[in-house]
Design an enzyme around this catalytic site. Sequence first.
Site, PDB file in Angstrom:
ATOM      1  N   GLU A  93       0.822  -1.228   0.000  1.00 20.71           N
ATOM      2  CA  GLU A  93       0.000   0.000   0.000  1.00 20.71           C
ATOM      3  C   GLU A  93       0.850   1.270   0.000  1.00 20.71           C
ATOM      4  O   GLU A  93       1.686   1.454   0.893  1.00 20.71           O
ATOM      5  CB  GLU A  93      -0.920  -0.012   1.236  1.00 20.71           C
ATOM      6  CG  GLU A  93      -1.890   1.156   1.260  1.00 20.71           C
ATOM      7  CD  GLU A  93      -2.922   1.050   2.389  1.00 20.71           C
ATOM      8  OE1 GLU A  93      -3.247  -0.077   2.813  1.00 20.71           O
ATOM      9  OE2 GLU A  93      -3.389   2.103   2.839  1.00 20.71           O
ATOM     10  N   LYS A 277      -7.544  -1.063  11.477  1.00 18.79           N
ATOM     11  CA  LYS A 277      -6.870  -1.438  10.232  1.00 18.79           C
ATOM     12  C   LYS A 277      -5.696  -0.485   9.996  1.00 18.79           C
ATOM     13  O   LYS A 277      -4.621  -0.892   9.557  1.00 18.79           O
ATOM     14  CB  LYS A 277      -7.865  -1.392   9.070  1.00 18.79           C
ATOM     15  CG  LYS A 277      -7.349  -2.014   7.773  1.00 18.79           C
ATOM     16  CD  LYS A 277      -6.610  -1.049   6.886  1.00 18.79           C
ATOM     17  CE  LYS A 277      -6.169  -1.697   5.581  1.00 18.79           C
ATOM     18  NZ  LYS A 277      -5.408  -0.790   4.729  1.00 18.79           N
ATOM     19  N   ASP A 293       4.161 -14.536  11.609  1.00 16.32           N
ATOM     20  CA  ASP A 293       2.818 -14.969  11.225  1.00 16.32           C
ATOM     21  C   ASP A 293       1.848 -13.795  11.404  1.00 16.32           C
ATOM     22  O   ASP A 293       1.400 -13.520  12.513  1.00 16.32           O
ATOM     23  CB  ASP A 293       2.443 -16.166  12.119  1.00 16.32           C
ATOM     24  CG  ASP A 293       1.059 -16.716  11.841  1.00 16.32           C
ATOM     25  OD1 ASP A 293       0.268 -16.046  11.153  1.00 16.32           O
ATOM     26  OD2 ASP A 293       0.774 -17.820  12.325  1.00 16.32           O
ATOM     27  N   HIS A 391      -2.500  10.542  -0.141  1.00 15.41           N
ATOM     28  CA  HIS A 391      -2.479   9.172  -0.630  1.00 15.41           C
ATOM     29  C   HIS A 391      -2.366   9.166  -2.154  1.00 15.41           C
ATOM     30  O   HIS A 391      -1.558   8.444  -2.725  1.00 15.41           O
ATOM     31  CB  HIS A 391      -3.765   8.489  -0.182  1.00 15.41           C
ATOM     32  CG  HIS A 391      -3.809   7.035  -0.490  1.00 15.41           C
ATOM     33  ND1 HIS A 391      -3.101   6.108   0.252  1.00 15.41           N
ATOM     34  CD2 HIS A 391      -4.452   6.330  -1.450  1.00 15.41           C
ATOM     35  CE1 HIS A 391      -3.322   4.909  -0.245  1.00 15.41           C
ATOM     36  NE2 HIS A 391      -4.141   5.023  -1.279  1.00 15.41           N
TER      37      HIS A 391
HETATM   38  C1  MEV Z   1      -6.135   3.000   5.054  1.00 16.55           C
HETATM   39  O1  MEV Z   1      -5.361   1.891   4.662  1.00 16.55           O
HETATM   40  C2  MEV Z   1      -6.178   3.141   6.557  1.00 16.55           C
HETATM   41  C3  MEV Z   1      -7.109   4.234   7.117  1.00 16.55           C
HETATM   42  O2  MEV Z   1      -8.421   4.014   6.617  1.00 16.55           O
HETATM   43  C4  MEV Z   1      -7.076   4.124   8.609  1.00 16.55           C
HETATM   44  C5  MEV Z   1      -8.094   5.009   9.309  1.00 16.55           C
HETATM   45  O3  MEV Z   1      -9.134   5.317   8.738  1.00 16.55           O
HETATM   46  O4  MEV Z   1      -7.817   5.329  10.495  1.00 16.55           O
HETATM   47  C6  MEV Z   1      -6.683   5.595   6.641  1.00 16.55           C
END
Ligand code: MEV
Length: 438
Positions: A93, A277, A293, A391
């Site tokens: 990513e 995430k 792992d 991004h």
């Molecule tokens: C993207 O890979 C991760 C985010 O969505 C995390 C978040 O929203 O805190 C930017």
Amino acid sequence: MVEQGESGARNGVNSRFEQFRDLEPAERLKRVVEAAGLDQNESRALSGGGALPINLANGMIENVVGTFELPLGVATNFTINGRDYLIPMAVEEPSVVAAASYMARLARQCGGFLTSSTDPVMRAQIQLLGLADPFGTRAKLLNERAQIIALANSKDKVLLSLGGGCRDIEVHLFEDTPAGAMVVLHLLVDVRDAMGANTVNTMAETVAPLAEKLTGGRVRLRILSNLADRRIARARVEISPDVLRTQTCSGEEMASGIVEACALAIVDPYRAATHNKGIMNGIDPLVVATGNDWRAIEAGAHAYAARSGRYASLSRWEIAASGNLVGTLEMPIALGLVGGATKTHPAAQAALKLLAVQSAQELAEVAVAVGLAQNMAALRALATEGIQRGHMALHARNIAIVAGAQGEEIGTIAAELAATHDVRVDRAREILARLRGG
Ligand code: MEV
């Protein structure tokens, strides 16, 4: 509050690299290799290209037809407990490595990350069924604690000699399951520098016949739990508002924006999943790069996030009485330095050498610090301009490559795509054609 420059390296490695992003991969590798004192083989392993020979890959899993590559980046600027670290990150990513490095740079100006951890204690579960008196069974097993621990420890003298071994037991009871009452014997095992799955699974299988003999019950499962809640690592960072200030946002505004963003993840599982995430965006690439792992880490993280009965944020962001923004992250991290791919994969070995961690516990603490940095990066962007601008600017390089750009064309096209906020392949193709005089 003083940014650490050349003299900030207290372990010989200075993680503050100027203009690292602007270098070519080979130049970056050279700087990393020099800074960490890696040898030629380690340098080659990090550079990719045949790092995992097919015969090694063939020994690792079944039905091997090849190997699969990911970009390996190095996050810079990390200071953790006063020590500098270069962080290897294997991830597909865009913006993850840049975001971690940038947040580490802000944190560094305020002393960096502080971390702590529990001993590396894993759990194994032994499921007992067919019990008429589950409460009596529980009491019986707890009575035989010493015998159970002694048997568990009889199989792994090496672990004992390293200071690990089965430390304790717990007995959990479920009166009403679809398969009737169940008693679950837990072995709590200090696995030292191993991830520990093989160690605790062997112990559980060794102890199972004794558990049946002691209780008259019938054993079904004998397996570790990935909810490694006795193997916790914690990170804390404190950032003063003047470090958080941007051209369009005051530091105080930024801090309260981050706190408000986190508040939603505390109460709302829909947001918590995405918030967490973002934390795993920092942790998983380090886990992958070190041959560990990542499914185990993910399973443990999300189960821990739901331990109250409702899935919630793993991190907390607060404003201290001083006005500083304080971030904390606490979660299970079952990482190993020995065994599995950490030992067999040459790139994982080189990544561990780059990190220069002395124990699995230290590696776990580094991982949560990176997770916290990544979380802060996401919240900082989300609380202000949103993530898409930054991004897409980084993603623009990908798009330029997809459009067929090569060498210097990539940077030129990416810059133009980002400047016009129009990051699309057809647009990149148009620019490429123009550059090539088409
Ligand atoms: C993207 O890979 C991760 C985010 O969505 C995390 C978040 O929203 O805190 C930017």
